[in-house]
Design an enzyme around this catalytic site. Sequence first.
Site, PDB file in Angstrom:
ATOM      1  N   ASN A 209      12.219  73.116  -6.140  1.00 41.86           N
ATOM      2  CA  ASN A 209      11.994  71.660  -6.095  1.00 41.86           C
ATOM      3  C   ASN A 209      10.558  71.353  -6.529  1.00 41.86           C
ATOM      4  OD1 ASN A 209      10.200  71.536  -3.667  1.00 41.86           O
ATOM      5  ND2 ASN A 209      12.014  72.437  -2.702  1.00 41.86           N
ATOM      6  N   LYS A 287      21.318  89.808 -14.570  1.00 37.14           N
ATOM      7  CA  LYS A 287      21.253  88.512 -15.235  1.00 37.14           C
ATOM      8  C   LYS A 287      22.671  88.074 -15.647  1.00 37.14           C
ATOM      9  CE  LYS A 287      19.290  86.083 -19.127  1.00 37.14           C
ATOM     10  NZ  LYS A 287      18.888  86.214 -20.509  1.00 37.14           N
ATOM     11  N   LYS A 343      16.112  67.169  14.785  1.00 38.40           N
ATOM     12  CA  LYS A 343      15.427  68.477  14.706  1.00 38.40           C
ATOM     13  C   LYS A 343      14.745  68.854  16.016  1.00 38.40           C
ATOM     14  CE  LYS A 343      15.284  68.489   9.841  1.00 38.40           C
ATOM     15  NZ  LYS A 343      15.135  69.461   8.769  1.00 38.40           N
TER      16      LYS A 343
END
Length: 410
Positions: A209, A287, A343
């Site tokens: 990200n 791969k 949380k």
Amino acid sequence: MLNAKRVLLIVTGGIAAYKTPELVRQLKKAGASVSCVVTQAAQQFVTPLTLQSLSGDKVYSDLFSLTDEHEMGHIELSRQADIVIVAPATANMLAKMAQGLADDLAGTLLLATDKPVLVAPAMNVRMWEHAATRDNVAMLKKRAIVFIGPDEGEMACGEWGEGRMSEPEEIVAAIAAFLDAEAPLKGKRAIVTSGPTVEPIDPVRYIANRSSGKQGHAIAAALKDLGCAVILVSGPTHQPDPLGVQTVHVESARDMLAAVETAFPADIFIAAAAVADWRVDLQAPQKIKKSGGAALPEIKLVENPDILAAVSKPGPRRPALVVGFAAETETVIEHARAKLAKKGCDWICANDVSAERKAFGGDENTVHLITRAGIEDWPKQSKTAVARKLARRIADHFAAQTHVSGKTSA
Ligand code: CTP
């Protein structure tokens, strides 16, 4: 005593400048790293080469030196320091500081710095007692400039009185005492997560990200600046490891959780990392090859462990203060509140990471601090400023707790 502290020493032009090589030596011996700036006048009394040899760092003197500016801008020089010391501080330098004159590198740095400034004046007794100097000193004290000395004694000019620069060991002790008072989190231990996590697809591809790690790294540095022992667990970023912070480098969410668990125990846990919510179920050992468009590879995702939720779980190892971040792109406060409850952490720093806010990867952040007592809306500010504010807020929180428990037991 001054372990890992970065001292910017500004040497101005008085005879006491001859003591500064010894001051540099003692600062280094106490564990500090030292960068020196010498004014033109100071170079009449001490050579830059001497200071460079003892500090082990380049000595800066010229505001307009393109090489210096290229290597490190003058603002940067003061930003990288934990503390700025002017020793000796001449009457002329005190006058310049009082007026905010920036006609050389030393003056410019002193005007540009956001770090504590300590001065060790040195001058003839009559100059020290002159009304102009008295006014300048009073003005500087009002601006929280800290004075070390001057001492009374025989002066280089043969007169007796107040105006001698304090001895190097006294200056080092005064710096240490100042920093100690500035270290409200001394004795506390924090773990901070930062950056993204990367989740491998095969040996060459991964899911990641846009987190830059700027906010988490800045928080680790800000906590350390308040005397906290900090372990930073970071995913791959371009941020340098903060000085004086133990940094553990990890890749995946599971690595990050393992590193956090190894770093336990802690009084403070701050989850600033943008942990990948999912990882690839079966990472290909080789791969993955193209098959000419016939069958596209399918990636099955499974959920990653939630590090913040795991650390927040009640138990003997739970840190006293657990702070999460909530990266949201809409209805920021509601989502963040829900996250706090889900949380089980104590505080949430909610931030808007919608594309127009440019928080991800950017240098600024708009944070709403959500505690069980309510919401604090912090103005948009640099990530460094957010980090310092959060670190102060944490120090105040622990100070208030000590106060309350002190009262209860009394
Ligand atoms: N976090 C974590 N471990 C995860 C996911 C998130 O420790 N596996 C922490 C982050 O470091 C942050 C907080 O949880 O402090 C919230 O992260 P965020 O990405 O905003 O939320 P998510 O848990 O991913 O929830 P959602 O996908 O619903 O936004």
